[in-house]
Design a protein around this motif. Structure first.
Motif, PDB file in Angstrom:
ATOM      1  N   VAL A   5       0.856  -1.183   0.000  1.00 52.01           N
ATOM      2  CA  VAL A   5       0.000   0.000   0.000  1.00 52.01           C
ATOM      3  C   VAL A   5       0.890   1.230   0.000  1.00 52.01           C
ATOM      4  O   VAL A   5       1.786   1.359   0.836  1.00 52.01           O
ATOM      5  N   CYS A  10      -2.470   6.828   0.106  1.00 51.66           N
ATOM      6  CA  CYS A  10      -3.633   6.442   0.907  1.00 51.66           C
ATOM      7  C   CYS A  10      -4.206   7.639   1.654  1.00 51.66           C
ATOM      8  O   CYS A  10      -3.482   8.374   2.308  1.00 51.66           O
ATOM      9  N   GLN A  11      -5.503   7.827   1.526  1.00 57.48           N
ATOM     10  CA  GLN A  11      -6.162   8.946   2.191  1.00 57.48           C
ATOM     11  C   GLN A  11      -7.026   8.482   3.367  1.00 57.48           C
ATOM     12  O   GLN A  11      -7.835   9.231   3.884  1.00 57.48           O
ATOM     13  N   GLY A  12      -6.865   7.215   3.738  1.00 59.86           N
ATOM     14  CA  GLY A  12      -7.608   6.724   4.886  1.00 59.86           C
ATOM     15  C   GLY A  12      -9.100   6.599   4.649  1.00 59.86           C
ATOM     16  O   GLY A  12      -9.896   6.774   5.567  1.00 59.86           O
ATOM     17  N   TYR A  13      -9.495   6.280   3.435  1.00 58.30           N
ATOM     18  CA  TYR A  13     -10.922   6.134   3.146  1.00 58.30           C
ATOM     19  C   TYR A  13     -11.515   4.865   3.757  1.00 58.30           C
ATOM     20  O   TYR A  13     -12.720   4.733   3.858  1.00 58.30           O
ATOM     21  N   ALA A  14     -10.631   3.932   4.082  1.00 55.23           N
ATOM     22  CA  ALA A  14     -11.039   2.708   4.783  1.00 55.23           C
ATOM     23  C   ALA A  14     -11.911   1.766   3.963  1.00 55.23           C
ATOM     24  O   ALA A  14     -12.524   0.852   4.501  1.00 55.23           O
ATOM     25  N   GLN A  15     -11.988   1.986   2.662  1.00 61.01           N
ATOM     26  CA  GLN A  15     -12.708   1.035   1.810  1.00 61.01           C
ATOM     27  C   GLN A  15     -12.087  -0.353   1.933  1.00 61.01           C
ATOM     28  O   GLN A  15     -12.776  -1.359   1.976  1.00 61.01           O
ATOM     29  N   CYS A  16     -10.772  -0.368   1.966  1.00 63.58           N
ATOM     30  CA  CYS A  16     -10.073  -1.648   2.018  1.00 63.58           C
ATOM     31  C   CYS A  16     -10.334  -2.366   3.341  1.00 63.58           C
ATOM     32  O   CYS A  16     -10.568  -3.571   3.363  1.00 63.58           O
ATOM     33  N   LEU A  32      -3.223   3.392   8.433  1.00 67.35           N
ATOM     34  CA  LEU A  32      -3.599   2.076   7.943  1.00 67.35           C
ATOM     35  C   LEU A  32      -2.466   1.089   8.197  1.00 67.35           C
ATOM     36  O   LEU A  32      -1.309   1.391   7.936  1.00 67.35           O
ATOM     37  N   CYS A  53     -10.418   0.990  -3.828  1.00 69.54           N
ATOM     38  CA  CYS A  53      -9.665   2.105  -3.246  1.00 69.54           C
ATOM     39  C   CYS A  53      -9.782   3.333  -4.147  1.00 69.54           C
ATOM     40  O   CYS A  53      -9.419   3.270  -5.317  1.00 69.54           O
ATOM     41  N   VAL A  55      -8.133   5.966  -4.438  1.00 69.96           N
ATOM     42  CA  VAL A  55      -6.893   6.577  -4.930  1.00 69.96           C
ATOM     43  C   VAL A  55      -5.902   5.544  -5.465  1.00 69.96           C
ATOM     44  O   VAL A  55      -4.728   5.835  -5.683  1.00 69.96           O
ATOM     45  N   ALA A  57      -4.293   3.109  -4.157  1.00 67.03           N
ATOM     46  CA  ALA A  57      -3.075   3.037  -3.341  1.00 67.03           C
ATOM     47  C   ALA A  57      -2.618   1.600  -3.119  1.00 67.03           C
ATOM     48  O   ALA A  57      -1.500   1.374  -2.659  1.00 67.03           O
ATOM     49  N   ILE A  58      -3.463   0.636  -3.455  1.00 69.71           N
ATOM     50  CA  ILE A  58      -3.128  -0.759  -3.182  1.00 69.71           C
ATOM     51  C   ILE A  58      -2.558  -1.416  -4.433  1.00 69.71           C
ATOM     52  O   ILE A  58      -3.232  -1.527  -5.452  1.00 69.71           O
TER      53      ILE A  58
HETATM   54  S1  SF4 Z   1      -9.079   2.132   0.473  1.00 70.14           S
HETATM   55 FE1  SF4 Z   1      -7.197   3.051  -0.274  1.00 70.14          FE
HETATM   56  S2  SF4 Z   1      -7.223   5.119   0.538  1.00 70.14           S
HETATM   57 FE2  SF4 Z   1      -8.695   3.932   1.694  1.00 70.14          FE
HETATM   58  S3  SF4 Z   1      -7.582   3.209   3.493  1.00 70.14           S
HETATM   59 FE3  SF4 Z   1      -7.465   1.631   1.923  1.00 70.14          FE
HETATM   60  S4  SF4 Z   1      -5.560   2.033   0.820  1.00 70.14           S
HETATM   61 FE4  SF4 Z   1      -6.091   3.853   1.959  1.00 70.14          FE
END
Ligand code: SF4
Length: 69
Positions: A5, A10-16, A32, A53, A55, A57-58
């Motif tokens: 990641v 990563c913007q901390g959207y927490a989708q993951c 994260l 995600c 952005v 980021a993964i």
């Molecule tokens: S979904 Fe993407 S942006 Fe959101 S916490 Fe996970 S890695 Fe970060």
């Protein structure tokens, strides 16, 4: 399967963390943590998380390996 990641992206959207809670964990609002070596039974969840995600980021599999471009 391995993942990386990009925590700068990563913007901390927490989708993951929502889609693959056994691999991605949120600590507070933005921090994260994740398991770089994904267990076989979690791979599908992780692929979904990577696709979700916002952005991108993964990075998954070869993209995440040392041989990436
Ligand atoms: S979904 Fe993407 S942006 Fe959101 S916490 Fe996970 S890695 Fe970060």
């Amino acid at each position: 399967m391995n993942i990386v990641v990009d925590l700068n992206r990563c913007q901390g959207y927490a989708q993951c963390a929502f889609l693959a809670p056994r691999v991605f964990t949120m600590h507070g609002e933005e921090a994260l943590s994740y398991a770089p070596a994904v267990p076989e039974d979690q791979q599908e969840h992780v692929l979904r998380a990577a696709a979700a995600c916002p952005v991108q980021a993964i990075l998954v599999g070869e993209e995440a390996g040392a041989d990436a471009g």
